[in-house]
Design an enzyme around this catalytic site. Structure first.
Site, PDB file in Angstrom:
ATOM      1  N   LYS A  54      28.924  29.110  54.720  1.00 31.69           N
ATOM      2  CA  LYS A  54      28.232  30.148  55.486  1.00 31.69           C
ATOM      3  C   LYS A  54      27.688  31.227  54.548  1.00 31.69           C
ATOM      4  CE  LYS A  54      30.911  29.252  59.641  1.00 31.69           C
ATOM      5  NZ  LYS A  54      32.097  29.572  60.461  1.00 31.69           N
ATOM      6  N   GLN A  98      36.709  34.066  60.953  1.00 34.44           N
ATOM      7  CA  GLN A  98      36.869  32.612  60.851  1.00 34.44           C
ATOM      8  C   GLN A  98      38.155  32.167  61.558  1.00 34.44           C
ATOM      9  OE1 GLN A  98      34.577  30.432  59.451  1.00 34.44           O
ATOM     10  NE2 GLN A  98      35.903  28.858  60.318  1.00 34.44           N
ATOM     11  N   ASP A 121      29.125  34.896  66.568  1.00 34.25           N
ATOM     12  CA  ASP A 121      29.682  33.596  66.950  1.00 34.25           C
ATOM     13  C   ASP A 121      29.520  33.356  68.458  1.00 34.25           C
ATOM     14  OD1 ASP A 121      30.593  31.894  64.994  1.00 34.25           O
ATOM     15  OD2 ASP A 121      32.486  32.958  64.703  1.00 34.25           O
TER      16      ASP A 121
END
Ligand code: NDP
Length: 281
Positions: A54, A98, A121
């Site tokens: 990422k 994460q 997200d």
């Protein structure tokens, strides 16, 4: 029939290029540099790879990234403190925590501290709710990527029977909502579903998000179906999907490979969401 392979890498490259252009246009217009903060707690090896990918993708798209690595014994309070700090920083446009977080940490509680505008997200309850209502919002990256992959086939989604196997909050449910928004007739299957094969074999569009290596066999697939394999199952150092690829490709019309299908799209959509968050800020 041999299925056409949906090239997730190539489609993701186009999405990333567009994100890069938008980030540049925003900078030209406002002097604003798009910035993503990535928070990782502990040393889960799979998470390490995802975070690295990422951050690399951000660099390539001209998006600034800041990574915050906390030891696995960090308290929930400390994680929340960091998220709150990033959330109130006006130079940070997107925050990604994460997952999974170490045992004992309430993931929901942490995710809900990210304001919906920075929730790149798309996991915040407000964004999940807005998706359900059909409102504009930051949408979960993987399902958004899957929709792009389905669209890339040129097939119409409207009116089709779509089956999503898996009902997680991060993949299965938002996937089903997006298919519904695209006017598919949607069935969600899960671990308590009876006669799963009889359901999957009616699917014109089949999305597998189960987390079990090669769980969907060729016999479970309708001839000519579009098969999207979200699964990422590591086994003996190799990555496997949720679909038994060699069987499925003999039945389906289009299929995503693992790796090189959904995975690259997830990262591309993260960049897209981050640029959108910066534009909206
Ligand atoms: P979860 O474990 O959260 O959810 C799995 C789902 O599969 C659950 O809803 C579960 O049902 C269902 N399921 C389990 N067993 C069966 C069964 N026998 N029959 C039917 N349904 C079943 O996983 P995620 O949604 O987070 O992820 C799914 C997969 O996708 C994983 O392999 C993950 O690594 C991968 N993934 C890939 C991404 C990418 O970028 N490519 C991004 C995110 C995830 P129930 O709810 O009843 O337990």
């Amino acid at each position: 029939m041999t299925a056409k392979i949906i090239d997730g890498k190539a489609i993701a490259a186009q999405v990333r290029q567009r994100a890069k252009e938008r980030a540049f246009e925003l900078f030209e217009k406002t002097g604003k540099k798009v910035r993503l903060a990535v928070v990782m707690v502990g040393d889960n090896p799979a998470s390490e790879i995802y975070v690295r990918n990422k951050i690399k993708a951000c660099e390539e798209a001209g998006i600034e990234s800041q990574s915050f690595r906390l030891p696995s014994d960090t308290s929930e309070e400390k994680i929340i403190e960091l998220v709150d700090r990033l959330d109130s920083d006006k130079f940070t446009h997107g925050i990604l925590v994460q997952l999974p977080l170490p045992k004992g940490i309430d993931e929901r509680k942490v995710l809900e501290r990210i304001s919906p505008q920075k929730d790149v997200d798309g996991f915040h309850a407000v964004n999940a709710g807005n998706l359900m209502l059909g409102n504009k919002c930051l949408t979960a990256c993987t399902p958004q990527g899957c929709i792009e992959l389905i669209r890339s086939t040129g097939a119409q989604i409207e009116g089709k029977n779509a089956v999503v196997v898996g009902r997680s909050n991060i993949v299965g449910k938002p996937m089903a909502m997006l298919l519904l928004q695209n006017n598919a007739t949607v069935t969600i299957a899960h671990s308590k579903t009876e006669n799963l094969a009889s359901i999957t074999s009616r699917a014109d569009i089949l999305v597998a998000a189960v987390g079990k290596k090669e769980f969907i066999t060729g016999a479970m697939i309708k001839p000519g179906a579009i098969v999207i394999d979200v699964g990422m199952n590591r086994c003996d150092g190799k990555l496997y999907g949720d679909v038994k690829f060699d069987e499925a490709e003999r039945v389906a019309s289009f299929i995503t490979p693992v790796p090189g299908g959904v995975g690259p799209m997830t990262i591309a959509m993260l960049l897209k969401n981050t640029v959108t968050a910066a534009e909206n800020a």
